[in-house]
Design an enzyme around this catalytic site. Structure first.
Site, PDB file in Angstrom:
ATOM      1  CG  HIS A 150      88.625  38.872  22.813  1.00 49.24           C
ATOM      2  ND1 HIS A 150      87.339  38.435  23.098  1.00 49.24           N
ATOM      3  CD2 HIS A 150      89.130  37.969  21.946  1.00 49.24           C
ATOM      4  CE1 HIS A 150      87.103  37.310  22.440  1.00 49.24           C
ATOM      5  NE2 HIS A 150      88.169  37.003  21.740  1.00 49.24           N
TER       6      HIS A 150
ATOM      7  CG  ASP B  53      87.143  46.796  29.705  1.00 48.65           C
ATOM      8  OD1 ASP B  53      87.450  45.843  28.974  1.00 48.65           O
ATOM      9  OD2 ASP B  53      86.825  46.663  30.904  1.00 48.65           O
TER      10      ASP B  53
HETATM   11  P1  ADP Z   1      87.854  41.188  31.243  1.00 50.73           P
HETATM   12  O1  ADP Z   1      87.702  40.442  29.977  1.00 50.73           O
HETATM   13  O2  ADP Z   1      88.838  42.308  31.180  1.00 50.73           O
HETATM   14  O3  ADP Z   1      88.091  40.333  32.429  1.00 50.73           O
HETATM   15  P2  ADP Z   1      84.965  41.555  31.023  1.00 50.73           P
HETATM   16  O4  ADP Z   1      84.063  42.413  31.820  1.00 50.73           O
HETATM   17  O5  ADP Z   1      84.795  41.655  29.557  1.00 50.73           O
HETATM   18  O6  ADP Z   1      86.446  41.905  31.497  1.00 50.73           O
HETATM   19  O7  ADP Z   1      84.745  40.026  31.384  1.00 50.73           O
HETATM   20  C1  ADP Z   1      84.836  39.554  32.681  1.00 50.73           C
HETATM   21  C2  ADP Z   1      84.104  38.214  32.750  1.00 50.73           C
HETATM   22  O8  ADP Z   1      84.516  37.555  33.945  1.00 50.73           O
HETATM   23  C3  ADP Z   1      82.599  38.384  32.829  1.00 50.73           C
HETATM   24  O9  ADP Z   1      81.967  37.365  32.084  1.00 50.73           O
HETATM   25  C4  ADP Z   1      82.306  38.232  34.314  1.00 50.73           C
HETATM   26  O10 ADP Z   1      81.051  37.656  34.605  1.00 50.73           O
HETATM   27  C5  ADP Z   1      83.398  37.279  34.766  1.00 50.73           C
HETATM   28  N1  ADP Z   1      83.756  37.572  36.167  1.00 50.73           N
HETATM   29  C6  ADP Z   1      84.325  38.688  36.659  1.00 50.73           C
HETATM   30  N2  ADP Z   1      84.474  38.608  38.001  1.00 50.73           N
HETATM   31  C7  ADP Z   1      83.979  37.413  38.360  1.00 50.73           C
HETATM   32  C8  ADP Z   1      83.839  36.724  39.612  1.00 50.73           C
HETATM   33  N3  ADP Z   1      84.227  37.254  40.773  1.00 50.73           N
HETATM   34  N4  ADP Z   1      83.293  35.507  39.583  1.00 50.73           N
HETATM   35  C9  ADP Z   1      82.892  34.953  38.421  1.00 50.73           C
HETATM   36  N5  ADP Z   1      82.988  35.546  37.226  1.00 50.73           N
HETATM   37  C10 ADP Z   1      83.527  36.752  37.176  1.00 50.73           C
HETATM   38  C1  G6P Z   2      90.762  39.647  28.972  1.00 47.64           C
HETATM   39  C2  G6P Z   2      91.591  39.180  27.799  1.00 47.64           C
HETATM   40  C3  G6P Z   2      91.563  37.652  27.730  1.00 47.64           C
HETATM   41  C4  G6P Z   2      91.996  37.056  29.054  1.00 47.64           C
HETATM   42  C5  G6P Z   2      91.138  37.616  30.196  1.00 47.64           C
HETATM   43  C6  G6P Z   2      91.577  37.112  31.572  1.00 47.64           C
HETATM   44  O1  G6P Z   2      89.465  39.268  28.723  1.00 47.64           O
HETATM   45  O2  G6P Z   2      91.086  39.751  26.594  1.00 47.64           O
HETATM   46  O3  G6P Z   2      92.404  37.192  26.691  1.00 47.64           O
HETATM   47  O4  G6P Z   2      91.923  35.651  29.032  1.00 47.64           O
HETATM   48  O5  G6P Z   2      91.219  39.031  30.182  1.00 47.64           O
HETATM   49  O6  G6P Z   2      92.946  37.326  31.774  1.00 47.64           O
HETATM   50  P1  G6P Z   2      93.988  36.134  32.036  1.00 47.64           P
HETATM   51  O7  G6P Z   2      95.332  36.779  32.013  1.00 47.64           O
HETATM   52  O8  G6P Z   2      93.612  35.580  33.385  1.00 47.64           O
HETATM   53  O9  G6P Z   2      93.805  35.112  30.960  1.00 47.64           O
END
Ligand code: ADP
Ligand code: G6P
Length: 472
Positions: free
Chosen positions: A162, A370
């Protein structure tokens, strides 16, 4: 032991940690892209998910969630410190994100990474039906495909990363680079977010392992491993439908009122991570306030930053720095009852998140690097009336698809400021044209299209897709 024909293997189970401790559990909908991506696919598919339930100690036995069987892998405190906080999140994560923070290398972390990957492989081998499809997720488990193939050569194994896969000059830093590549090559199909990542992987396989590789196929032992780009997505229709609901519109109106009815709302939603460019964005915003290009009375910034990986030093330092900077900017530019930045560290439920997206005239998604950034796609899906400007980093995977966003280089402070102003001042007709184009793209390239393209590449004879019926 119950066995399944489809097994998803990921570091975490898709459940909320705090609820899991009580015995009952719900899908974890916050925050992180991996679970957000797989949730819509699996909730109607008979499958087993192998992962960690949160906490340390013996693995709890959990009930099925939305028809998905949960198979827990136990992790000790030492496993968590050395595998999750160590090798996964202080070696691989920074290295894979352009080394925007310095990756650390410790032999003890590598030992834990091997040990934990072995445990996941064994747990998976126990729950996979003969000939099952196993789909291993992400950088925490790169050795699992190879270990699993040794235990269960009958399985069809997919691996999907991912996060970005770095260029050879960065990956070559890893002391155990050959083992990591070998581990991934245990899969039949290795999927990445972008074609560049598949290219990097092929180059590394040739350079480090001396095998013959193209950007589509790698010959290993007597097998061919297929590789390719499968950009992950979201459940576009579901989020659009949610966002169109009256209660979401009303919640958005209340948010705007509570924000003091500003002319313009800028929103950012991130995990608190140094890859997300939060500090650079705050600097740009602060300089625009100082120069008078943005006035607190007209414009507010809502920065949601949910704490993440809080036991890892670099994350603690980042949070301190961000909070100090938010305090400084509010102290310097805010007025009584009118802060310059509304800073929120809470997780939001789906309705509130959709309402936040609806209230945002400009969504600033400016990571330094990202893998995809689903937040950018979620914003587009939520803008059901084709309004709203997406300011998007060129270094987010999403930029390859959402080229009609206002694209910026977040490392270029002047460019970032200019991009933010352009998005704030854009002609509504231009904004609508861009948003319509991006919405159209996401309607066609949603999470089902992602799963279908990945699984049909993995499952060459189509038997799994047949069994999954309409879901994928
Ligand atoms: P990462 O995988 O690095 O966290 P992404 O943008 O791909 O970044 O995914 C983040 C996910 O987490 C999204 O589906 C987003 O809606 C969710 N998310 C981020 N912040 C919040 C929050 N404060 N409350 C609920 N969901 C959240
Ligand atoms: C990214 C990574 C995921 C991970 C998520 C949240 O989306 O690709 O594998 O689960 O961040 O991070 P965390 O360390 O809380 O699982």
């Amino acid at each position: 032991m119950r066995q399944s024909s489809l097994v998803v293997v990921a570091m975490r189970l898709p459940i909320d940690d705090s609820v899991a401790l009580d015995g009952a559990c719900e899908w974890r909908r916050s925050p992180g892209g991996l679970v957000s991506a797989l949730h819509p696919l699996l909730r109607q598919t008979p499958a087993t998910w192998v992962g960690w339930a949160g906490g340390s100690g013996p693995a709890p036995s959990l009930p099925d969630v939305d028809g998905v069987r949960l198979h827990t892998v136990p992790l000790t405190r030492d496993d968590l410190r050395d595998h999750y906080e160590g090798f996964a999140n202080a070696t691989l994560w920074p290295l894979y994100h352009d080394a925007v923070e310095q990756p650390e290398h410790h032999r003890r972390w590598w030992e834990a990474y091997q040990r934990v990957n072995q445990r996941y492989a064994e747990a998976t081998a126990a729950v996979a039906e003969p000939g099952a499809i196993v789909w291993v997720q992400d950088y925490h488990l790169q050795l699992v495909p190879g270990l699993l193939r040794r235990l269960r050569p009958d399985l069809r194994i997919g691996f999907f990363l991912h996060v970005p896969f770095p260029p050879p000059e960065l990956f070559m830093q890893l002391p155990r680079r050959a083992e990591l590549l070998h581990g991934m090559l245990g899969a039949d199909l290795v999927g990445f977010q972008r074609a560049q990542a598949a290219h990097n992987f092929a180059q590394l396989a040739t350079k480090v392992l001396g095998v013959s590789a193209t950007d589509r196929r790698i010959a290993v032992d007597d097998r061919v491993v297929r590789i390719g780009a499968f950009p992950v997505s979201i459940d576009t229709d579901e989020l659009s439908a949610l966002s169109a609901r009256t209660e979401v519109a009303e919640r958005a109106q209340r948010f705007r009122r509570d924000l003091g009815d500003p002319e313009r709302v800028i929103l950012s939603v991130d995990r608190m991570d140094y890859t997300k460019g939060i500090e650079q964005r705050l600097t740009a915003y602060s300089e625009l306030l100082a120069s008078g290009h943005i006035k607190v009375r007209d414009t507010v910034l809502v920065q949601v930053a949910v704490p993440s990986r809080e036991r890892v030093g670099q994350y603690q330092i980042l949070r301190d720095r961000v909070e100090r900077e938010v305090g400084r900017i509010n102290g310097e530019f805010g007025r009584v009852g009118e802060p310059a930045i509304h800073y929120l560290t809470q997780p939001f439920d789906r309705i509130e998140l959709a309402a936040l997206y609806r209230v945002a005239d400009v969504m600033a998604v400016t990571p330094l690097r990202d893998g995809m950034n689903l937040v950018a796609k979620e914003y587009v899906a939520a803008r059901v009336d084709d309004t709203g400007a997406l300011l998007l980093s060129e270094f987010a995977g999403a930029a390859a698809e959402l080229s009609q966003a206002y694209l910026v280089n977040p490392h270029d402070l002047e460019g970032l400021k200019q991009g933010l102003l352009s998005a704030l001042q854009a002609d509504p007709a231009d904004v609508a044209t861009r948003m319509r184009g991006m919405r159209e793209h996401l309607r066609r390239h949603d999470i089902r299209a992602w799963a279908r393209s990945y699984l049909s590449a993995l499952d060459e004879n189509g038997s799994l897709l047949h069994r999954l019926g309409g879901t994928a």
